[in-house]
Design an enzyme around this catalytic site. Structure first.
Site: not given
Length: 314
Positions: A28, A30-31, A34, A85, A170, A293
């Site tokens: 997988g 996905g989030v 990874l 798989v 959240h 900056h």
């Protein structure tokens, strides 16, 4: 490395390894896959990600997924995309999975651990919902209305178990606040179009709003502004120049439609995009707002400037 077989595990199991697996297969792209795969890679594992689709993090913008894939490969992660798989087992002290690519070619992969991360589902089976008559949909999500009320008077639901929005902490927090406001007789609201998504890899990925591919599918005319962190002085100082900010705006009104970020600071930087979209801002609104900056936030300003005019440091 210790010669330890961790077996085939979920994300919970991948957080409890007693040692660093020499080889880790992640099923997988996905989030969660990874995030955990990149963590164990940085700790020394040889990580291979197997993904059924032809891209990683499917909900993200195409430019973002391509950049993240390039950077993760650079870190040493290996990817087998468009690959499914077909089976998995632990045999003779080794975890094995059989895979097949889009051309029909099959192979067997071996590792000390296999992480299965192909998505989340609501855990509602043991909540006793049947006993009180609360309705769920086919995927076992609790069905709620716009005020988060279930079909049973006095019972409300929020978060990962309901049939609204992404499964994110959240989002659930905002829903909880909205329910409290409703119960107090006030107005409560959750804007699901401005819920930020963050992938906690390194660098991070974050986005809010529409992707380019979504806008193309909806035949919405848009413009894109983009700014690379290589041209941001604070990123250069931090030695974190990977990635970019991408701003997508309506072609006529300049209203922000999506903000997409790849950078070590992406999870923090996306808040500006969320705030801007919540209040229907334009790219010019961001571009004409003074940013300190040197800061990483200037990259968001420059990407916005690129959308309505041109950046200062192209």
């Amino acid at each position: 490395y210790q010669r330890r077989v961790h077996g085939i595990v979920s994300s919970t199991g991948a957080l409890a390894f007693k040692s660093v697996p020499k080889r880790l297969i992640v099923v997988g792209g996905g989030v969660i896959g990874l995030e955990l795969g990149s963590v164990w890679s940085r700790l020394g594992s040889e990580v291979t990600v197997v993904e059924f689709l032809d891209r990683i993090v499917p909900p993200a913008d195409d430019d973002v997924t391509k950049e993240l894939l390039r950077l993760l490969k650079k870190q040493g992660l290996k990817f087998k995309l468009s690959t499914k798989v077909t089976s998995g087992k632990v045999e003779n002290g080794v975890a094995q999975i059989s895979v097949q690519n889009e051309k029909g070619a099959s192979e067997t992969l071996e590792a000390e651990a296999v992480l299965i991360s192909v998505g989340r589902r609501p855990f509602t089976d043991k909540l006793g919902l049947d006993a009180v008559g609360v309705k769920v949909d086919q995927k076992k999500f609790v069905i709620v209305d716009d005020h988060f009320k279930t079909n049973v008077d006095g019972i409300y639901a929020i978060g990962d178990v309901i049939n609204k929005g992404p499964m994110l902490a959240h989002k659930a927090e905002d829903e909880g606040i909205a329910v409290a406001e409703f119960l107090a007789g006030k107005a409560g609201h959750v804007n699901y179009d401005t819920i930020p998504n963050v992938v906690y890899t390194h660098p991070e990925v974050a986005w809010v709003g529409k992707t380019e591919q979504e806008l193309k599918a909806q035949n919405i005319k848009y413009k894109v502004g983009r700014f690379a962190y290589q041209a941001n002085s604070r990123a250069v100082t931090n030695q974190e120049t990977d990635g970019f900010v991408k701003v997508i705006v309506d072609n006529v009104t300049d209203r922000l439609l999506g903000v997409h970020i790849v950078n070590a600071n992406a999870g923090e930087a996306i808040a500006e995009g969320v705030l801007a979209m919540e209040y229907a801002a334009s790219s010019e609104d961001i571009g004409r707002t003074c940013h300190a900056h040197p800061t990483l936030s200037e990259a968001v300003k420059e990407a916005a400037m690129a959308a309505f005019s041109q950046p200062i440091h192209a």
